[in-house]
Design a protein around this motif. Structure first.
Motif, PDB file in Angstrom:
ATOM      1  N   ILE A  38       0.838  -1.204   0.000  1.00 48.34           N
ATOM      2  CA  ILE A  38       0.000   0.000   0.000  1.00 48.34           C
ATOM      3  C   ILE A  38       0.873   1.254   0.000  1.00 48.34           C
ATOM      4  CG2 ILE A  38      -1.698   1.316   1.340  1.00 48.34           C
ATOM      5  CD1 ILE A  38      -2.715  -1.451   2.358  1.00 48.34           C
ATOM      6  N   ARG A  39       1.893   1.275   0.827  1.00 55.91           N
ATOM      7  CA  ARG A  39       2.726   2.473   0.976  1.00 55.91           C
ATOM      8  C   ARG A  39       3.673   2.705  -0.203  1.00 55.91           C
ATOM      9  NH1 ARG A  39       6.360   2.279   4.510  1.00 55.91           N
ATOM     10  NH2 ARG A  39       6.227   0.102   5.067  1.00 55.91           N
ATOM     11  N   GLN A  40       4.175   1.635  -0.807  1.00 58.43           N
ATOM     12  CA  GLN A  40       5.124   1.741  -1.918  1.00 58.43           C
ATOM     13  C   GLN A  40       4.634   0.863  -3.066  1.00 58.43           C
ATOM     14  OE1 GLN A  40       8.547   0.667   0.805  1.00 58.43           O
ATOM     15  NE2 GLN A  40       9.565   2.079  -0.581  1.00 58.43           N
ATOM     16  N   GLY A  41       3.590   1.301  -3.705  1.00 58.36           N
ATOM     17  CA  GLY A  41       2.899   0.484  -4.692  1.00 58.36           C
ATOM     18  C   GLY A  41       3.739  -0.016  -5.850  1.00 58.36           C
ATOM     19  N   ARG A  42       4.845   0.641  -6.148  1.00 63.49           N
ATOM     20  CA  ARG A  42       5.659   0.222  -7.297  1.00 63.49           C
ATOM     21  C   ARG A  42       6.775  -0.748  -6.913  1.00 63.49           C
ATOM     22  NH1 ARG A  42       4.680   1.629 -11.954  1.00 63.49           N
ATOM     23  NH2 ARG A  42       6.817   1.762 -12.679  1.00 63.49           N
TER      24      ARG A  42
END
Length: 134
Positions: A111-115
């Motif tokens: 969620i926080r670092q979608g990539r």
């Protein structure tokens, strides 16, 4: 034991293809944080397999069967791979929407670092996603 999540676009490498192959090296990682996560993986660690872009859901569990080594798809020594084998298919996929709606998972990198394509999970986060998929 450590817990991880790896992402793959199903049209490039699907959970079904992974099960047919029975083992693969996890290549193509060209992000330093994801690479460092690959380097931290240990034999026996468990890994959630996530279909990105199409589907956007966790579909199965794999395990690390060989620790990091030079990525055979590039001569650049900066990049590594690990070998993974499938363990089990989740009874029902766990969608990104379900994960976002679960308060105990609000801080996971998905969620926080979608990539980010390779990320660590806490044991409780891993267990919660497994529970949601059973």
């Amino acid at each position: 034991m450590n817990y991880w999540l790896v992402k793959s676009e199903p049209h490039k490498y699907s959970w079904e293809k992974f099960n047919e192959d029975k083992r693969t090296f996890w290549d193509g990682v060209r992000n330093y944080q994801a690479r460092n996560n690959l380097r931290d993986m240990r034999e026996g660690d468990l890994v959630l397999f996530y279909h990105s872009n199409e589907g956007k859901c966790v579909v199965g569990v794999a395990k690390v069967v060989r620790e990091s080594y030079q990525d055979p798809t590039t001569p650049d020594p900066n990049w590594v791979v690990v070998d993974l084998s499938p363990v089990e298919t989740l009874k029902k996929p766990v969608t990104l929407e379900q994960i976002k709606n679960e308060s105990s998972l609000k801080d996971i990198s998905l969620i926080r670092q979608g990539r980010l394509s390779v990320m660590p999970l806490k044991a409780a986060e891993f267990d919660k996603i497994l529970e949601m998929g059973s």
